[in-house]
Structures are given as C-alpha cells and as structure tokens.
Design an enzyme around this catalytic site. Structure first.
Site, mmCIF file in Angstrom:
data_model
loop_
_atom_site.group_PDB
_atom_site.id
_atom_site.type_symbol
_atom_site.label_atom_id
_atom_site.label_comp_id
_atom_site.label_asym_id
_atom_site.label_seq_id
_atom_site.Cartn_x
_atom_site.Cartn_y
_atom_site.Cartn_z
ATOM 1 N N HIS A 14 0.721 -11.025 3.021
ATOM 2 C CA HIS A 14 1.955 -11.519 3.631
ATOM 3 C C HIS A 14 1.585 -12.388 4.834
ATOM 4 O O HIS A 14 2.132 -12.224 5.920
ATOM 5 C CB HIS A 14 2.837 -10.355 4.080
ATOM 6 C CG HIS A 14 3.130 -9.353 3.017
ATOM 7 N ND1 HIS A 14 3.511 -8.059 3.303
ATOM 8 C CD2 HIS A 14 3.103 -9.438 1.658
ATOM 9 C CE1 HIS A 14 3.705 -7.390 2.179
ATOM 10 N NE2 HIS A 14 3.452 -8.209 1.164
ATOM 11 N N HIS A 28 8.370 -13.556 0.228
ATOM 12 C CA HIS A 28 7.504 -12.379 0.186
ATOM 13 C C HIS A 28 6.080 -12.681 0.641
ATOM 14 O O HIS A 28 5.584 -12.057 1.568
ATOM 15 C CB HIS A 28 7.521 -11.829 -1.246
ATOM 16 C CG HIS A 28 6.783 -10.550 -1.449
ATOM 17 N ND1 HIS A 28 7.068 -9.685 -2.477
ATOM 18 C CD2 HIS A 28 5.745 -9.976 -0.796
ATOM 19 C CE1 HIS A 28 6.261 -8.642 -2.444
ATOM 20 N NE2 HIS A 28 5.442 -8.800 -1.421
ATOM 21 N N GLU A 73 2.369 -2.523 -5.321
ATOM 22 C CA GLU A 73 2.251 -3.858 -5.903
ATOM 23 C C GLU A 73 1.211 -3.919 -7.017
ATOM 24 O O GLU A 73 0.806 -5.002 -7.447
ATOM 25 C CB GLU A 73 1.899 -4.878 -4.809
ATOM 26 C CG GLU A 73 2.824 -4.890 -3.620
ATOM 27 C CD GLU A 73 4.213 -5.460 -3.920
ATOM 28 O OE1 GLU A 73 4.576 -5.564 -5.100
ATOM 29 O OE2 GLU A 73 4.925 -5.790 -2.952
ATOM 30 N N HIS A 129 -3.411 -9.950 -2.482
ATOM 31 C CA HIS A 129 -1.983 -10.162 -2.224
ATOM 32 C C HIS A 129 -1.737 -9.915 -0.748
ATOM 33 O O HIS A 129 -2.013 -8.823 -0.233
ATOM 34 C CB HIS A 129 -1.129 -9.207 -3.060
ATOM 35 C CG HIS A 129 0.299 -9.130 -2.588
ATOM 36 N ND1 HIS A 129 1.080 -10.238 -2.384
ATOM 37 C CD2 HIS A 129 1.076 -8.052 -2.264
ATOM 38 C CE1 HIS A 129 2.283 -9.866 -1.968
ATOM 39 N NE2 HIS A 129 2.303 -8.548 -1.879
ATOM 40 N N TYR A 145 -8.665 -30.259 -0.623
ATOM 41 C CA TYR A 145 -9.237 -28.916 -0.662
ATOM 42 C C TYR A 145 -8.285 -27.913 -1.316
ATOM 43 O O TYR A 145 -8.715 -27.004 -2.016
ATOM 44 C CB TYR A 145 -9.633 -28.476 0.751
ATOM 45 C CG TYR A 145 -10.457 -29.529 1.428
ATOM 46 C CD1 TYR A 145 -11.764 -29.771 1.024
ATOM 47 C CD2 TYR A 145 -9.900 -30.337 2.423
ATOM 48 C CE1 TYR A 145 -12.512 -30.778 1.608
ATOM 49 C CE2 TYR A 145 -10.638 -31.343 3.008
ATOM 50 C CZ TYR A 145 -11.945 -31.562 2.592
ATOM 51 O OH TYR A 145 -12.681 -32.583 3.155
#
Length: 228
Positions: free
Chosen positions: A96, A161, A75, A94, A121
């Site tokens: 999941h 994703h 990635e 990044h 927030y």
C-alpha cells in the site's frame, strides 16, 4: 565447497526488511510471498514485514490450502492468482505504498495500463499495469480479477487499494514494486501539466528489447477455481 544456498524462508524475511526500508509498507500493511517448489511461503496476517519472524510465515499448497505455520494474510488470493497465471512467477509483493495508492484512486491512463509511459524504466522493468476493479480487502474476487485479466502483466493496481507485483525472484519482485512506486510518484508530480509521454513507437521498441509486456493481451489459462 560453494556458498550455502539461502533458504526460501530466509529470502522472504530479508525481502520483508527491504520492502519496509524502501518505504513501501507503512505499519503492518502489505504482504509478500515466494514459491518454493509445491509450496508458497506467505507473510502471516497482521505482520510487520520488517520485523517478520519465521513463526509468522504461513505455508500454503498450490491450491491455497494452509499446510503449516501462521494464519496467512487475507490477501492470499492475489498471490495464488499470480502463481496460477504463469509458472515464471516465483514471488509476489503486495503493498500500500503512497504513490501507488494515490494513482489507484484516479481514473486509469488507459485500459492496459493505469500508469502512463513517462520513463523508459517503467516500461522496461514493470510494463503495463492495468487497474483492477475495487473490491474490499481480502475479497477472493481480487484474485479472480487478477487471474482472469486479459492483459499480459506482471504488475497491477487495485482500485483505491495499492499494487501487486510479481517476479521470477523476490529481489526482482521488490525491484519492480520500487519502480512502480516511482512511476506513480512521477505520474502524480506531472499530473495537470503539459507532459511528454513516450509514444507508441518508443514503448513498442522498449517492450521488444526488454521482453516487457506493453499493449499486449493474453488469454488467461484454464484453471480450477481458487479456494474460497
């Protein structure tokens, strides 16, 4: 003598532990990076972030070429895209995480943000979070979509994703990833109910006060194509 400066590598390893402790990185999923001058330190492929060792870190140049260390996460184009978009971005997370993945499987709330403004927030700390099109994991197009998004952003959901979030420091990037997961969790909890969202006046005021992107577009910079 003042305290010794923590190295970028030490910051990356500590951030990996925190990402796991916050419940954002199941198994060996997710990847994190930090920019250190003209280098990018990125977690290696297949690494458990909570147990990442120095030899499992890849070192890339600002064009995405491997210059030292482990094989980078597939990635890496996502990370490079954030650094290319804005010089202020110095760290990228990044993950999941469950709620962000779930919301990334839904139709987006709006074009500029897949996540609705349910709490101040989220608007203050994360800002608008557009949904990027589905592409297979590791597809260089993921980075291209992020780099070329017309929306001002410091976070995005990747369809079916997960999420990708940037910050001026690793601590800020992890904080935003945590806040985005919570905003997505609240989105799911209130889905199907007659919920109250913050209106345009409230979101605009928060965005101004906290210098947070909301409802704003920005032309992407002119950049050379990333390495494929």
């Amino acid at each position: 003598m003042g305290p010794a400066r923590v190295s970028a590598l030490d910051e990356l390893l500590a951030a990996g532990v925190r990402v796991v402790e916050e419940g954002l990185s199941p198994g060996t999923s997710g990847n994190i990076s930090v920019r250190d001058g003209d280098r990018i330190l990125l977690s290696g492929t297949g690494v458990s972030l909570g147990r990442m060792r120095p030899e499992q870190v890849a070192v890339l140049d600002l064009d995405g070429r491997l210059v030292d260390g482990a094989k980078p996460s597939k990635e890496w184009p996502l990370h490079l895209a954030f650094y290319q978009r804005d010089e202020k971005h110095r760290a990228v997370v990044h993950v999941h995480s469950p709620s962000t993945v779930a919301v990334s499987c839904l139709e987006p709330w709006a074009g500029h943000s897949a996540v609705p403004p349910l709490t101040p927030y989220f608007v203050m700390r994360v800002g608008q979070t557009p949904l990027l099109p589905y592409r297979p994991p590791g597809d260089p197009g993921l980075g291209e979509d992020l780099r070329d998004s017309p929306w001002e952003l410091r976070a995005a959901l990747l369809a079916n994703h997960g999420s990708v979030v940037a910050g001026t420091t690793l601590g800020e990037a992890v904080d935003r990833a945590v806040e985005l997961e919570e905003a997505c969790r609240i989105t799911l909890l209130t889905s199907g109910h007659a919920r109250r969202e913050l209106d345009e006046v409230a979101t605009a005021a928060l965005a101004r006060q906290w210098a947070s992107p909301w409802g704003t577009r920005t032309p992407p910079p002119t950049l050379s194509a990333p390495r494929r």
